[in-house]
Design a protein around this motif. Structure first.
Motif, PDB file in Angstrom:
ATOM      1  N   UNK A   1     -28.810 -32.391 -58.025  1.00 35.38           N
ATOM      2  CA  UNK A   1     -28.831 -31.780 -56.696  1.00 35.38           C
ATOM      3  C   UNK A   1     -27.788 -32.436 -55.807  1.00 35.38           C
ATOM      4  N   UNK A   2     -27.232 -31.656 -54.908  1.00 37.10           N
ATOM      5  CA  UNK A   2     -26.274 -32.195 -53.957  1.00 37.10           C
ATOM      6  C   UNK A   2     -26.859 -32.160 -52.559  1.00 37.10           C
ATOM      7  N   UNK A   3     -26.373 -33.041 -51.706  1.00 39.12           N
ATOM      8  CA  UNK A   3     -26.806 -33.024 -50.306  1.00 39.12           C
ATOM      9  C   UNK A   3     -26.120 -31.840 -49.634  1.00 39.12           C
ATOM     10  N   UNK A   4     -26.893 -30.808 -49.336  1.00 38.64           N
ATOM     11  CA  UNK A   4     -26.325 -29.529 -48.918  1.00 38.64           C
ATOM     12  C   UNK A   4     -25.459 -29.638 -47.662  1.00 38.64           C
ATOM     13  N   UNK A   5     -25.798 -30.548 -46.765  1.00 39.06           N
ATOM     14  CA  UNK A   5     -25.068 -30.639 -45.499  1.00 39.06           C
ATOM     15  C   UNK A   5     -23.879 -31.578 -45.559  1.00 39.06           C
ATOM     16  N   UNK A   6     -23.765 -32.364 -46.620  1.00 42.23           N
ATOM     17  CA  UNK A   6     -22.642 -33.287 -46.728  1.00 42.23           C
ATOM     18  C   UNK A   6     -21.359 -32.540 -47.046  1.00 42.23           C
ATOM     19  N   UNK A   7     -20.263 -33.008 -46.483  1.00 43.05           N
ATOM     20  CA  UNK A   7     -18.964 -32.460 -46.852  1.00 43.05           C
ATOM     21  C   UNK A   7     -18.639 -32.862 -48.289  1.00 43.05           C
TER      22      UNK A   7
ATOM     23  N   UNK B   1     -11.098 -27.837 -50.438  1.00 43.23           N
ATOM     24  CA  UNK B   1     -12.337 -27.575 -49.688  1.00 43.23           C
ATOM     25  C   UNK B   1     -13.091 -28.879 -49.397  1.00 43.23           C
ATOM     26  N   UNK B   2     -12.334 -29.946 -49.196  1.00 44.46           N
ATOM     27  CA  UNK B   2     -12.926 -31.274 -48.969  1.00 44.46           C
ATOM     28  C   UNK B   2     -13.787 -31.325 -47.712  1.00 44.46           C
ATOM     29  N   UNK B   3     -13.519 -30.458 -46.716  1.00 44.70           N
ATOM     30  CA  UNK B   3     -14.288 -30.506 -45.470  1.00 44.70           C
ATOM     31  C   UNK B   3     -15.453 -29.530 -45.465  1.00 44.70           C
ATOM     32  N   UNK B   4     -15.625 -28.760 -46.535  1.00 43.94           N
ATOM     33  CA  UNK B   4     -16.710 -27.774 -46.572  1.00 43.94           C
ATOM     34  C   UNK B   4     -18.017 -28.427 -46.990  1.00 43.94           C
ATOM     35  N   UNK B   5     -19.135 -28.034 -46.405  1.00 45.58           N
ATOM     36  CA  UNK B   5     -20.436 -28.543 -46.853  1.00 45.58           C
ATOM     37  C   UNK B   5     -20.711 -28.111 -48.294  1.00 45.58           C
ATOM     38  N   UNK B   6     -21.338 -28.976 -49.041  1.00 40.08           N
ATOM     39  CA  UNK B   6     -21.630 -28.684 -50.440  1.00 40.08           C
ATOM     40  C   UNK B   6     -22.492 -27.429 -50.570  1.00 40.08           C
TER      41      UNK B   6
ATOM     42  N   UNK C   1     -21.518 -22.544 -57.663  1.00 42.35           N
ATOM     43  CA  UNK C   1     -21.967 -23.473 -58.688  1.00 42.35           C
ATOM     44  C   UNK C   1     -20.811 -24.192 -59.364  1.00 42.35           C
ATOM     45  N   UNK C   2     -19.739 -23.452 -59.679  1.00 40.73           N
ATOM     46  CA  UNK C   2     -18.585 -24.067 -60.319  1.00 40.73           C
ATOM     47  C   UNK C   2     -17.863 -25.019 -59.399  1.00 40.73           C
ATOM     48  N   UNK C   3     -17.742 -24.659 -58.126  1.00 42.08           N
ATOM     49  CA  UNK C   3     -17.088 -25.535 -57.162  1.00 42.08           C
ATOM     50  C   UNK C   3     -17.879 -26.827 -56.985  1.00 42.08           C
ATOM     51  N   UNK C   4     -19.183 -26.688 -56.889  1.00 42.31           N
ATOM     52  CA  UNK C   4     -20.045 -27.866 -56.749  1.00 42.31           C
ATOM     53  C   UNK C   4     -19.908 -28.780 -57.962  1.00 42.31           C
TER      54      UNK C   4
END
Length: 254
Positions: free
Chosen positions: A87-93, A132-137, A142-145
């Motif tokens: 799982x990723x922290x959804x709000x983190x960049x 996309x370094x500044x985008x929230x996770x 799915x592939x980008x994550x």
């Protein structure tokens, strides 16, 4: 050379059930080894055990040092881990997620150094996710994550890189990019272990560990006919291995 991993009599029980049964292995440094086998063979369990994420019985030596002699920080610097379906922290960049890979190199509550920022940018460019370094996770596909999580693992810059199903959600071009990236890591002297269901991709590795029912049934080079026979055996002769354009491929055999 000192092996990357040495295991003797490795046993793991989960929920009261024996999952790994006395595994012995020696994995050399500077090579890519793929772990393959049918569902339930114990691939993920073995990978987690080598990463010291699970309790085990037996002996495990990492880079010449007994597993119990490693501090948590030393181990985090030496072994980089990419888990399955993390799982990723959804709000983190995205860049902040990758920066988590630099925590083993930072003092408690310190801010990232210039070296940390350089490592993060390098890892994100390697996995083609810098744009996309500044985008929230939470806004990523799915592939980008998955590429961000791979960048996090690379940012550790550890000599040992362990990955469980790293190709999940990656399309064929990015699977090819992952293959080139692994080869680059090995060329730099790092050791890569990966659990793969994609047998043809696994056959690009230097060596295969073939597991079945919690036992290591074969450890050999990917171009060894004995390795191909072991693959056919553990998959009940429902796959065949053949050469195609100079590369070994695994095909369904009905």
């Amino acid at each position: 050379m000192t092996p990357a991993f040495e295991a003797r009599g490795l046993q793991v029980a989960l929920g009261g059930r024996e999952v790994l049964h006395g595994i012995d292995l020696v994995l050399p440094v500077g090579r890519w080894t793929a772990l393959v086998g049918p569902n339930g063979a114990g691939k993920t369990t073995l990978l987690k055990t080598l990463a010291q994420l699970l309790p085990f019985r037996g002996e495990l030596v990492v880079l010449g040092k007994p597993s119990g002699a490693w501090s948590a920080r030393e181990r985090a610097r030496a072994i980089s881990w990419l888990g399955q379906g993390e799982p990723g922290a959804e709000d983190l960049r995205a860049a902040d997620v990758v920066m988590l890979g630099r925590l083993p190199h930072q003092a408690w509550l310190s801010t990232p150094s210039a070296a940390d920022s350089i490592a993060v940018e390098r890892a994100m460019r390697q996995t083609q996710c810098w744009d996309w370094r500044t985008r929230p996770v939470g806004q990523l596909s799915g592939g980008e994550r998955q590429r961000v999580l791979l960048a996090r693992a690379l940012a550790v810059e550890a000599p040992l890189l362990l990955m469980d199903e790293p190709l999940a959600n990656l399309d064929p071009p990015h699977q090819a990019d992952w293959l080139a990236l692994v080869r680059a890591q090995v060329a730099q002297g790092r050791t890569v272990l990966s659990v793969l269901h994609e047998l043809t991709m696994a056959l690009h590795a230097d060596d295969l560990l073939v597991l079945q029912a919690g036992r290591l049934v074969h450890h050999g080079r990917c171009d060894d006919p004995a390795t191909h026979q072991a693959l056919r055996h553990v998959f009940d002769h429902r796959v065949r291995v053949q050469a195609l354009d100079g590369q070994w491929v695994a095909l369904p055999h009905v």
